[in-house]
Design an enzyme around this catalytic site. Structure first.
Site, PDB file in Angstrom:
ATOM      1  N   ASP A 248       6.905  17.794  -4.547  1.00 25.62           N
ATOM      2  CA  ASP A 248       6.489  16.677  -3.697  1.00 25.62           C
ATOM      3  C   ASP A 248       6.662  15.309  -4.538  1.00 25.62           C
ATOM      4  O   ASP A 248       6.230  15.289  -5.821  1.00 25.62           O
ATOM      5  CB  ASP A 248       5.007  16.796  -3.085  1.00 25.62           C
TER       6      ASP A 248
ATOM      7  N   TYR B  77      -9.080  16.914   1.622  1.00 25.52           N
ATOM      8  CA  TYR B  77      -9.760  16.510   0.290  1.00 25.52           C
ATOM      9  C   TYR B  77     -11.338  17.144   0.612  1.00 25.52           C
ATOM     10  O   TYR B  77     -11.515  17.003   1.822  1.00 25.52           O
ATOM     11  CB  TYR B  77     -10.026  14.922   0.316  1.00 25.52           C
TER      12      TYR B  77
ATOM     13  N   LYS C  85      -2.444  21.212  -3.902  1.00 24.06           N
ATOM     14  CA  LYS C  85      -1.533  20.119  -4.087  1.00 24.06           C
ATOM     15  C   LYS C  85      -1.975  19.211  -5.264  1.00 24.06           C
ATOM     16  O   LYS C  85      -3.224  18.556  -5.202  1.00 24.06           O
ATOM     17  CB  LYS C  85      -1.340  19.211  -2.707  1.00 24.06           C
TER      18      LYS C  85
ATOM     19  N   TYR D  83       0.874  -1.266   0.100  1.00 20.43           N
ATOM     20  CA  TYR D  83       0.057   0.072  -0.107  1.00 20.43           C
ATOM     21  C   TYR D  83       0.909   1.169  -0.021  1.00 20.43           C
ATOM     22  O   TYR D  83       0.698   2.270  -0.652  1.00 20.43           O
ATOM     23  CB  TYR D  83      -0.847  -0.064   1.131  1.00 20.43           C
TER      24      TYR D  83
ATOM     25  N   HIS E 224       0.742  12.554  -6.577  1.00 20.74           N
ATOM     26  CA  HIS E 224       0.259  11.843  -5.723  1.00 20.74           C
ATOM     27  C   HIS E 224       1.020  10.505  -5.447  1.00 20.74           C
ATOM     28  O   HIS E 224       0.728   9.342  -5.400  1.00 20.74           O
ATOM     29  CB  HIS E 224      -1.204  11.181  -5.759  1.00 20.74           C
TER      30      HIS E 224
ATOM     31  N   THR F 290      -5.784  18.719  -1.683  1.00 21.44           N
ATOM     32  CA  THR F 290      -5.167  17.970  -2.663  1.00 21.44           C
ATOM     33  C   THR F 290      -6.585  17.628  -3.687  1.00 21.44           C
ATOM     34  O   THR F 290      -7.691  17.621  -3.670  1.00 21.44           O
ATOM     35  CB  THR F 290      -5.264  16.452  -2.266  1.00 21.44           C
TER      36      THR F 290
ATOM     37  N   SER G  59      -2.274  14.248   7.087  1.00 18.42           N
ATOM     38  CA  SER G  59      -3.208  13.519   5.993  1.00 18.42           C
ATOM     39  C   SER G  59      -4.592  13.657   6.805  1.00 18.42           C
ATOM     40  O   SER G  59      -4.870  13.297   7.851  1.00 18.42           O
ATOM     41  CB  SER G  59      -2.866  12.412   5.458  1.00 18.42           C
TER      42      SER G  59
END
Length: 349
Positions: free
Chosen positions: A267, A132, A212, A27, A236, A158, A109
């Site tokens: 990033d 989000y 982002k 993951y 991402h 994001t 996050s």
């Protein structure tokens, strides 16, 4: 490998792979579909070369950076990564303490396994909250207000995830969050479809908003017009659309389109201090690291994350010295040569 024998960031990944359950490692480590962009995020850095200046007194080097008005010890910050307690029991709390010790910024996050309040309880440091924007705006509003109350200083919105990318390792492993863990920021909240709306977000918070997930000049111009405080060039972690460029390859296009009106950050793919220098030379105001944090956290908890930040700092400082740069502002485009501008520096025969 003994922890005191680790000499670079990449060595933590092999240890994490041994220690973590396959489902968890996959993951964290995998990307979308063929994983071309995943590999390219790192490989692209190797095609950018240095043009070091050597006749410079580099006995004193200043790494300090200013991000959205906040002074930090170096231009290396922690990116938002989900579900860190899968890597280590202390999860995001260990990461927050390590960032604090290094004098830099952690981004939490939305999908964390520790809440904004729990992370805030580790101390009053500079932290950003990744968001989000959900179809149910009440959910997003609650999260933003909680982050504000907990002392977070910016929102990293994001914008590259209207739907999730196809990560085949997760499909094969039938990935689910381990039963003893929860997404702490969503306890009791209803998760629905994603919906980005910068203007609406600006009406509910006075915090600066970083966008982002931007990779193009066109979206950069839209972001600038919308009044965001900055852009994070990100794909991402190569987990969304495969065959998009490595972030370091997209960076200069975004920087040029921003025209200095807002800072641009990078990033993705950072594994060496040389990578940090290359990003700054191509116009980034700073970088965010994700997987190196997860792998070092899995290998050695808070101490691992501290060491990763220290190693990157030391390598970056060495790169600055050997390139003849005493401060971040001395790092210029002339310090690197890329595939697309090599003819500029072809030797005269």
């Amino acid at each position: 490998m003994k922890m005191d024998m680790i000499t670079n960031v990449n060595e933590y990944e092999a240890i994490a792979k041994e220690k973590l359950p396959k489902m968890v490692y996959d993951y964290y480590a995998s990307g979308a579909e063929d994983q071309w962009t995943l590999k390219e995020n790192q490989n692209a850095f190797s095609r950018i070369l240095f043009r070091p200046r050597i006749l410079v007194d580099v006995s004193k080097i200043d790494l300090t950076a200013t991000v959205l008005g906040f002074k930090i010890s170096m231009p290396i910050m922690i990116a938002p990564t989900a579900m860190q307690k899968m890597a280590h029991p202390e999860g995001e709390l260990a990461t927050a303490r390590a960032a604090s010790a290094a004098g830099t910024i952690m981004t939490l996050s939305s999908w964390a396994t520790s809440s904004v309040e729990e992370v805030a309880s580790t101390g009053p440091d500079i932290r950003f909250f990744q968001l989000y924007v959900f179809k149910d705006r009440n959910v997003a509003a609650q999260l933003v207000r909680r982050a504000e109350r907990a002392g977070f200083k910016a929102i990293a919105l994001t914008v590259d995830t209207p739907i999730l990318g196809r990560r085949e390792a997760d499909i094969k492993n039938r990935f689910t969050l381990p039963s003893h863990l929860v997404l702490k920021n969503f306890e009791g909240l209803d998760l629905r479809k994603l919906d980005k709306d910068i203007q609406w977000l600006q009406t509910i918070t006075s915090l600066p908003i970083l966008l982002k997930g931007v990779l193009t000049a066109e979206d950069t111009r839209i972001a600038v017009q919308a009044g965001v405080a900055g852009i994070i060039v990100s794909n991402h972690g190569a987990r969304q659309l495969d065959y998009v460029p490595a972030t370091i390859m997209a960076l200069e296009e975004v920087v040029k389109a921003a025209q200095g009106r807002i800072p641009v950050f990078l990033d993705g793919g950072i594994r060496r201090g040389t990578d940090v220098f290359k990003a700054l030379a191509l116009g980034a105001a700073g970088v965010f690291i994700g997987r190196p944090v997860l792998f070092s956290l899995a290998a050695d908890g808070e101490a691992g994350v501290r060491k990763v930040l220290q190693m990157l700092r030391d390598e970056f400082e060495l790169t600055m010295a050997l390139s003849g740069c005493r401060s971040l502002k001395e790092i210029t485009r002339d310090h690197v040569v890329t595939e697309w501008d090599r003819p500029r520096f072809a030797p005269k025969l």
